[in-house]
Scaffold this motif. Structure first.
Motif, PDB file in Angstrom:
ATOM      1  N   TYR A  29      55.438  86.026   0.353  1.00 35.64           N
ATOM      2  CA  TYR A  29      54.332  85.081   0.550  1.00 35.64           C
ATOM      3  C   TYR A  29      54.583  84.195   1.762  1.00 35.64           C
ATOM      4  O   TYR A  29      53.696  84.004   2.606  1.00 35.64           O
ATOM      5  CB  TYR A  29      54.154  84.228  -0.704  1.00 35.64           C
ATOM      6  N   LEU A  30      55.821  83.669   1.884  1.00 35.32           N
ATOM      7  CA  LEU A  30      56.148  82.828   3.031  1.00 35.32           C
ATOM      8  C   LEU A  30      56.049  83.614   4.325  1.00 35.32           C
ATOM      9  O   LEU A  30      55.526  83.115   5.329  1.00 35.32           O
ATOM     10  CB  LEU A  30      57.557  82.243   2.873  1.00 35.32           C
ATOM     11  N   VAL A  31      56.533  84.844   4.321  1.00 37.15           N
ATOM     12  CA  VAL A  31      56.453  85.687   5.519  1.00 37.15           C
ATOM     13  C   VAL A  31      54.999  85.897   5.931  1.00 37.15           C
ATOM     14  O   VAL A  31      54.656  85.839   7.126  1.00 37.15           O
ATOM     15  CB  VAL A  31      57.160  87.033   5.278  1.00 37.15           C
ATOM     16  N   GLU A  32      54.126  86.112   4.962  1.00 34.93           N
ATOM     17  CA  GLU A  32      52.700  86.280   5.274  1.00 34.93           C
ATOM     18  C   GLU A  32      52.116  84.998   5.877  1.00 34.93           C
ATOM     19  O   GLU A  32      51.273  85.057   6.778  1.00 34.93           O
ATOM     20  CB  GLU A  32      51.930  86.675   4.024  1.00 34.93           C
ATOM     21  N   LEU A  33      52.541  83.842   5.372  1.00 36.39           N
ATOM     22  CA  LEU A  33      52.070  82.581   5.944  1.00 36.39           C
ATOM     23  C   LEU A  33      52.476  82.467   7.410  1.00 36.39           C
ATOM     24  O   LEU A  33      51.680  82.037   8.260  1.00 36.39           O
ATOM     25  CB  LEU A  33      52.622  81.392   5.157  1.00 36.39           C
ATOM     26  N   LYS A  54      50.513  85.089   9.632  1.00 35.61           N
ATOM     27  CA  LYS A  54      49.106  84.704   9.846  1.00 35.61           C
ATOM     28  C   LYS A  54      48.982  83.358  10.559  1.00 35.61           C
ATOM     29  O   LYS A  54      47.872  82.851  10.757  1.00 35.61           O
ATOM     30  CB  LYS A  54      48.375  84.628   8.511  1.00 35.61           C
ATOM     31  N   ASN A  55      50.121  82.756  10.921  1.00 39.52           N
ATOM     32  CA  ASN A  55      50.130  81.457  11.612  1.00 39.52           C
ATOM     33  C   ASN A  55      49.485  80.344  10.787  1.00 39.52           C
ATOM     34  O   ASN A  55      48.934  79.383  11.340  1.00 39.52           O
ATOM     35  CB  ASN A  55      49.432  81.562  12.971  1.00 39.52           C
ATOM     36  N   ILE A  56      49.553  80.474   9.476  1.00 44.78           N
ATOM     37  CA  ILE A  56      48.904  79.495   8.595  1.00 44.78           C
ATOM     38  C   ILE A  56      49.536  78.111   8.757  1.00 44.78           C
ATOM     39  O   ILE A  56      48.831  77.091   8.824  1.00 44.78           O
ATOM     40  CB  ILE A  56      48.992  79.941   7.117  1.00 44.78           C
ATOM     41  N   ILE A  57      50.865  78.069   8.811  1.00 47.52           N
ATOM     42  CA  ILE A  57      51.554  76.771   8.893  1.00 47.52           C
ATOM     43  C   ILE A  57      51.215  76.068  10.199  1.00 47.52           C
ATOM     44  O   ILE A  57      50.938  74.858  10.218  1.00 47.52           O
ATOM     45  CB  ILE A  57      53.074  76.960   8.723  1.00 47.52           C
ATOM     46  N   ARG A  58      51.217  76.838  11.293  1.00 43.10           N
ATOM     47  CA  ARG A  58      50.871  76.214  12.583  1.00 43.10           C
ATOM     48  C   ARG A  58      49.426  75.722  12.584  1.00 43.10           C
ATOM     49  O   ARG A  58      49.122  74.627  13.081  1.00 43.10           O
ATOM     50  CB  ARG A  58      51.079  77.209  13.731  1.00 43.10           C
ATOM     51  N   GLU A  59      48.523  76.539  12.056  1.00 40.96           N
ATOM     52  CA  GLU A  59      47.112  76.150  12.022  1.00 40.96           C
ATOM     53  C   GLU A  59      46.926  74.880  11.189  1.00 40.96           C
ATOM     54  O   GLU A  59      46.229  73.941  11.597  1.00 40.96           O
ATOM     55  CB  GLU A  59      46.272  77.296  11.453  1.00 40.96           C
ATOM     56  N   ARG A  64      41.798  81.456   2.100  1.00 35.56           N
ATOM     57  CA  ARG A  64      40.606  81.710   2.914  1.00 35.56           C
ATOM     58  C   ARG A  64      40.893  82.691   4.051  1.00 35.56           C
ATOM     59  O   ARG A  64      39.986  83.372   4.539  1.00 35.56           O
ATOM     60  CB  ARG A  64      40.070  80.395   3.496  1.00 35.56           C
ATOM     61  N   SER A  65      42.159  82.760   4.459  1.00 41.17           N
ATOM     62  CA  SER A  65      42.549  83.659   5.562  1.00 41.17           C
ATOM     63  C   SER A  65      42.993  85.028   5.063  1.00 41.17           C
ATOM     64  O   SER A  65      43.480  85.852   5.846  1.00 41.17           O
ATOM     65  CB  SER A  65      43.669  83.015   6.370  1.00 41.17           C
ATOM     66  N   GLY A  66      42.872  85.260   3.751  1.00 47.56           N
ATOM     67  CA  GLY A  66      43.179  86.579   3.216  1.00 47.56           C
ATOM     68  C   GLY A  66      44.586  86.760   2.706  1.00 47.56           C
ATOM     69  O   GLY A  66      45.008  87.887   2.417  1.00 47.56           O
ATOM     70  N   VAL A  67      45.351  85.655   2.577  1.00 45.97           N
ATOM     71  CA  VAL A  67      46.715  85.741   2.032  1.00 45.97           C
ATOM     72  C   VAL A  67      46.651  85.430   0.542  1.00 45.97           C
ATOM     73  O   VAL A  67      46.343  84.311   0.147  1.00 45.97           O
ATOM     74  CB  VAL A  67      47.672  84.758   2.739  1.00 45.97           C
ATOM     75  N   LYS A  68      46.956  86.442  -0.275  1.00 44.90           N
ATOM     76  CA  LYS A  68      46.860  86.284  -1.725  1.00 44.90           C
ATOM     77  C   LYS A  68      47.970  85.382  -2.243  1.00 44.90           C
ATOM     78  O   LYS A  68      49.141  85.543  -1.903  1.00 44.90           O
ATOM     79  CB  LYS A  68      46.945  87.651  -2.396  1.00 44.90           C
TER      80      LYS A  68
END
Length: 515
Positions: A396-400, A403-408, A449-453
């Motif tokens: 899960y963390l790798v997917e974050l 997908k650049n979720i943390i930066r966004e 919302r970005s598709g990461v389950k």
């Protein structure tokens, strides 16, 4: 073979190659891009030499060279591509983008009225559109949080300094830390300034962080070593087929930190010039090396400009540490895939997790100046091995991250809380700012919302690292690298291990063992 015979062979080989190209050009059934065909054939030919001899086509030369330049000309932003959108991570201090008012979190959607928001935008595309000669102008259109409509800025390009010493700071009252990300044109100057600044703050012992440093200019690396070594001690030597490429580099000047314990951090991503530094300091018993075995790139390339503007980077010699160790790991000239998958094989073999998984060859045993044993065979083996900690690295963390979720999220958080954050000092932020459960839920919602389950078990395992990364990236938006590394290092296993090793570092420097 004599030189005349060799020249005759080259002439015959070239004639054969020229004939084939002519037949392809004139008689092949389909139209062929001859430049692409020749470039491909050169690349495949050089693969038969060694893993690091390389051909850089003319179209790629500017980007390739910019990795080692001390500066470039452009608009001066640090950027990231998130969901095919160019985000401004930060305007470079003193640069033209900062001067016109670009801010962290801005999204660049147009350049000179042409859309750059869409599938397939690459770093190379951004460089080609935003870099350019000093004095030229470029119009960028950005979307900014809370702005009702897109904003236009006309930016006059200028010379932009780039930094290879990412940060330097005092860990405590006596311990200094310097992070060197590569060895580029200005690295030595930056390192010397950082060293002087830390000494002025009372530094008595030094950590040099070379983790994931891919190398660069050899002379910048050796000059940094010279700041730490005395008495004309050997730093590195090279040996090639042609004596012109043989060299021997020794310490020759009065360095700024020749006394006082030093720890160098390395890992599997530390290569080339990083290995020269760590190998020289280890062999001369000047520093304790902490981390994991380095990459093992000990081949020296000479850049040779070609007539069409492309470049050949030809291996001309090998690096050797002062004790005689070759830095280069073994390679099979006929199997480049085997070489490129070496780090994966190390991982699968368990080397990243267990020091005893590394088998040393007694025929490659060497001694440091004070009689400690070190081993050749490729890369620099640290004095203190630190296993990789993967406890928090869930899928899960790798997917974050992917997908650049943390930066966004952190760029958005900074935009919404800028005034409050800028009122704080970094010391206040580091001590008192907490990533709340509410913030974590916002990250999870953005990811969904970005598709990461969402994966609850993974989330719980990764929660502490997630909090640390969110805080570090918010700190970076406010204070740059000075707000990032002191926080992100709190979860770095090699850095944390190093802080416990000062007694061993003092033993190595003094040559005396504790009783």
């Amino acid at each position: 073979m004599n030189s005349d015979g060799s020249k005759n062979n080259i002439t015959q080989s070239f004639k054969r190659y020229y004939e084939i190209l002519n037949y392809v050009e004139n008689d092949y059934v389909d139209t062929v891009n001859m430049d692409e065909l020749v470039d491909f054939s050169i690349v495949k030919m050089l693969e038969k030499l060694d893993p690091h001899t390389a051909y850089i086509p003319k179209k790629d030369i500017d980007i390739a060279r910019s990795q080692l330049e001390g500066d470039f000309e452009g608009i001066g932003i640090e950027f990231n591509i998130i969901k095919d959108t160019i985000y401004v991570v930060a305007p470079i201090s003193g640069g033209p983008s900062e001067a016109v008012g670009l801010m962290a979190g801005d999204k660049i959607v147009k350049v000179d009225d042409k859309s750059v928001a869409g599938a397939g935008i690459t770093n190379g595309d951004v460089f080609s559109k935003l870099r350019g000669p000093k004095g030229t102008k470029v119009k960028v259109t950005i979307i900014r949080k809370n702005a009702k409509k897109p904003l236009d800025f006309v930016i006059t390009r200028d010379k932009i300094p780039t930094y290879s010493v990412d940060v330097s700071y005092m860990v405590d009252q006596t311990t200094g830390y310097i992070k060197v990300s590569r060895f580029s044109a200005n690295t030595y100057t930056e390192f010397k300034q950082a060293l002087s600044g830390l000494k002025a703050k009372g530094m008595k012992q030094l950590i040099i962080d070379l983790k994931d440093n891919p190398g660069g200019y050899m002379d910048r690396a050796t000059r940094i070593v010279d700041e730490l070594l005395d008495d004309r001690k050997l730093i590195v030597y090279t040996d090639g087929k042609d004596p012109r490429y043989d060299s021997r580099i020794e310490a020759y000047m009065n360095g700024d930190f020749e006394k006082g314990p030093v720890i160098v951090l390395i890992n599997e991503g530390s290569a080339s010039a990083s290995e020269i530094v760590s190998g020289a300091l280890q062999d001369n018993d000047r520093a304790l090396i902490v981390g994991r075995r380095s990459f093992g790139k000990g081949l020296v390339q000479m850049p040779i400009p070609l007539s069409d503007g492309s470049e050949l980077r030809l291996t001309i010699s090998r690096y050797y540490t002062p004790s005689g160790r070759s830095i280069q790991k073994p390679y099979d000239k006929n199997n480049s895939d085997d070489y490129s998958s070496d780090l994966l094989k190390r991982y699968q073999h368990g080397e990243f997790f267990h020091a005893d998984s590394i088998k040393f060859n007694d025929s490659l045993k060497y001694k440091t100046t004070k009689g400690r044993y070190v081993y050749g065979g490729g890369g620099i083996m640290p004095d203190i091995f630190v296993p990789r900690d993967t406890t928090a690295f869930t899928t899960y963390l790798v997917e974050l991250f992917n997908k650049n979720i943390i930066r966004e999220y952190t760029l958005d958080y900074y935009s919404n809380n800028k005034e409050e954050l800028q009122k704080m000092t970094f010391e206040e932020f580091k001590k008192s700012f907490a990533v709340t459960d509410k913030m974590l839920k916002e990250v999870v919602d953005l990811a969904t919302r970005s598709g990461v389950k969402y994966k609850e078990a993974d989330f719980n395992k990764s929660k502490s690292m997630l909090r640390n990364n969110i805080k570090a990236y918010i700190g970076r938006s406010v204070w740059g690298n000075s707000g990032f590394y002191p926080i992100i290092n709190e979860t770095d296993e090699i850095y944390l291990s190093a802080l416990k090793q000062w007694d061993k570092a003092k033993e190595i420097e003094s040559g005396k063992k504790k009783k």
